[in-house]
Design an enzyme around this catalytic site. Structure first.
Site, PDB file in Angstrom:
ATOM      1  N   ASP A  27      -3.070  -3.199   2.505  1.00 60.32           N
ATOM      2  CA  ASP A  27      -3.689  -3.500   3.802  1.00 60.32           C
ATOM      3  C   ASP A  27      -4.859  -4.459   3.626  1.00 60.32           C
ATOM      4  O   ASP A  27      -5.667  -4.314   2.704  1.00 60.32           O
ATOM      5  CB  ASP A  27      -4.183  -2.213   4.465  1.00 60.32           C
ATOM      6  N   TYR A  58      -3.294  -5.765  13.270  1.00 60.37           N
ATOM      7  CA  TYR A  58      -3.946  -4.864  12.319  1.00 60.37           C
ATOM      8  C   TYR A  58      -4.838  -3.849  13.037  1.00 60.37           C
ATOM      9  O   TYR A  58      -5.720  -4.228  13.807  1.00 60.37           O
ATOM     10  CB  TYR A  58      -4.768  -5.679  11.320  1.00 60.37           C
ATOM     11  N   GLU A 105       0.813  -1.218   0.000  1.00 61.19           N
ATOM     12  CA  GLU A 105       0.000   0.000   0.000  1.00 61.19           C
ATOM     13  C   GLU A 105       0.842   1.262   0.000  1.00 61.19           C
ATOM     14  O   GLU A 105       0.425   2.293  -0.501  1.00 61.19           O
ATOM     15  CB  GLU A 105      -0.944  -0.003   1.207  1.00 61.19           C
TER      16      GLU A 105
END
Length: 616
Positions: free
Chosen positions: A110, A320, A7
């Site tokens: 992500d 995360y 990303e």
């Protein structure tokens, strides 16, 4: 050559490092049979209205309903207006060359809705047809990355996730572009009045609360307080009734039989209720609950907390961050004892971590059915050192909450003594028998501290207790508190409904306004638009924000519950619901709100002038 796309550059470099790829090129790193490249977040976005022929802001263009949406390269503002970002164009050319030469494409953006959208927009814009695989991991540790690469998923497994993200993107364009132009045009195009699918109902919540407080008229009421004694222990009781009439309460006050005034009888105990209470530990943190805690304890904005947490994630210290789940599955729970062991020497939580080594872990936060894309935020167990003060504070909130969540229940004894003397009084007492999870941060409950006794003596029904003091309390009703970021985030979770129970709130999470990952940006957008401002920790509407609210408050675009239902529909698309049906409904919704605002906007100019002259 296998092409891995991340990303952003920092993540691409970390992935390359794990694989031992060290040859740096322009826009990528290669080695060991891999090339690691990256985006810079969103390289592409849905094209602006002019790309569909809607030149200028004109009433006859509305509503703008493109038959098929186009993608456009991200633009930057220059002295000549908005132009393509040359760095973005250059990186897209690099990615295209790598994709053209690829034997395999691996998506490492992500692992969530926005990450999927970032990749798919690049993939479709470049007209790439090659199949791709998906890296889906919940932490950035070397072990998690390697394990993820050993278990790559077919890209098609995430088609519904992209559908949900794409529908969100298109609906935000349709509502935002049309509503903004409709209100601005009908107001005479004097200023841009930005509206949005989630932004506007959020503004409405802030404005409605502000005006409720501003227009609140406090009501005076009275209570009677008495001090009683038993076995040399003094405690407090408060009248169960509130009195509006001062003469009435003074008459009752005179009947209270206090010892100093010569009445030896005192108070008659009419009921004693003593109940043990088990208070379960809190659930693990998701992004939203962590943002709320960081705002309450440290005053961090939602955006600051998200950025800090993202940095901790990329530093391999937490899992995360953009998760909406407060649960973990049994597979993750199996590793929790070893994870807790990592913190036995922690300066603040070490003692409680040691205790949990020999205790049965609480499983309230363990429920695989309630885990969505990612489990709750957890520390990874990697050693944390040299952290800045703000990163250390947020990291410790994650670690502390993990220790709390798997700790034992807090055992309390709640005692209520009812006393009769002229009127009915109630004495409340709470005794902590075993602190359990509350020993982690040593925090007490904030509620009703002023009305609770630390402990109550043993009394029996029928006892007469001396009243050593009585007093008449004059109080005033209070309005609700102004929204701060913590309370607003909490309200957004339930589309404004006031629900305190953690699990009931969690059940409503798919019907909230926005998502945990987007709520911080909603607040920042309202500030950027000059609709709200921060005053200390409170979020306060500006004159401009109030003027817009006055015009839209009764319109569909401002209805929080309705917008919450759109969020639920988007989540259903992620699990396979019809995209076609959603698009048809959002199109009709767009037509409705555009027509409403074209009519309503005629009054906005006057509202803006009113708000300019009125001191808020």
């Amino acid at each position: 050559m296998k092409i891995v796309i991340a990303e952003k550059p920092s993540v691409g470099r970390e992935l390359a490092k794990v694989f031992g790829a060290t040859t740096r090129k322009d826009g990528y790193i290669e080695g060991k049979g891999y090339s690691f490249t990256w985006a810079f977040g969103h390289l592409l976005q849905l094209a602006p209205p002019q790309d569909y022929g809607f030149i200028g802001w004109r009433k006859q263009h509305l509503p703008m309903l493109p038959a098929k949406f186009k993608l456009a390269v991200r633009k930057i503002k220059t002295k000549d207006g908005f132009v393509e970002d040359p760095a973005v164009r250059k990186q897209l050319d690099t990615i295209k060359k790598l994709f053209d030469d690829a034997t395999e494409i691996i998506v490492a953006t992500d692992a969530g809705r926005e990450g999927e959208l970032i990749f798919r927009y690049i993939y479709y814009y470049l007209k790439c047809k090659k199949p791709f695989k998906r890296l889906w991991i919940s932490s950035q540790t070397d072990e998690a990355i390697k394990d993820g690469f050993r278990n790559l998923k077919p890209g098609t497994d995430y088609d519904t996730l992209f559908n949900s993200a794409h529908c969100r993107s298109e609906s935000d364009w349709l509502v935002g572009m049309n509503a903004t132009q409709a209100l601005s045009i009908s107001a005479g195009n004097r200023t841009v009045l930005s509206l949005g699918r989630v932004q506007t109902p959020t503004l409405a919540m802030i404005c409605a609360r502000f005006l409720e407080i501003k227009n609140f008229v406090p009501q005076t009421y009275f209570q009677i307080s008495i001090q009683l004694t038993k076995d040399e222990q003094t405690f407090k009781a408060i009248s169960t009734s509130n009195y509006k009439d001062k003469a009435e309460v003074e008459a009752i006050f005179s009947l209270v039989e206090d010892v100093p005034s010569g009445f030896p009888i005192g108070g008659n105990v009419t009921a004693v209720e003593a109940k043990p209470r088990k208070e379960p530990p809190p659930l693990l943190h998701d992004l939203s609950s962590l943002q709320q805690e960081a705002n309450k304890k440290k005053g961090y904005t939602a955006d600051q907390t998200l950025n800090i947490l993202q940095n901790l994630y990329e530093s391999k210290l937490v899992s995360y961050p953009r998760t909406g789940s407060r649960y973990i599955g049994d597979d993750v729970f199996a590793g929790v004892p070893a994870l807790i062991d990592k913190f036995v020497n922690h300066p603040d939580f070490g003692k409680q971590a040691q205790f949990l080594q020999t205790a049965t872990l609480n499983k309230r936060s363990v429920n695989a059915k309630k885990v969505t894309d990612h489990h709750a935020v957890l520390p990874t167990g990697e050693e944390a050192y040299g952290l800045s003060a703000d990163k250390q504070a947020v990291y410790d909130m994650v670690v502390g909450r993990m220790i709390e969540a798997f700790h034992q229940e807090c055992l309390k004894e709640i005692t209520k003594i009812t006393i009769q003397s002229g009127t009915t009084f109630l004495a409340n007492g709470t005794v902590i028998r075993s602190a359990g999870w509350r020993s982690v941060f040593n925090e007490t409950e904030d509620d009703k501290k002023d009305e609770d006794n630390a402990a109550l003596p043993k009394v029996a029904v029928g006892e007469q207790l001396p009243i050593v003091e009585k007093s008449l309390l004059e109080k005033q009703t209070k309005p609700k508190a102004m929204f701060n970021e913590a309370s607003l985030l909490k309200a957004l979770e339930t589309s404004g409904k006031e629900i305190e129970d953690e699990e009931l709130r969690y059940a409503m999470k798919d019907s909230g306004l926005g998502t945990p990952a987007t709520r911080a940006s909603i607040i920042e957008t309202l500030i950027t638009r000059e609709y709200i401002t921060r005053e200390k920790r409170n979020l306060v509407p500006t004159n401009k924000g109030l003027a817009v609210y006055e015009v839209v408050k009764d319109k569909q675009i401002a209805q929080a519950e309705l917008t919450g239902q759109w969020e639920k529909r988007l989540e259903e698309i992620r699990t396979g619901a019809s995209v076609k049906d959603f698009k048809a409904e959002i199109t009709e919704y767009t037509k409705t709100i555009t027509n409403e605002l074209l009519i309503a906007g005629a009054t906005i100019s006057g509202k803006l002038e009113e708000q300019k002259t009125e001191k808020v």
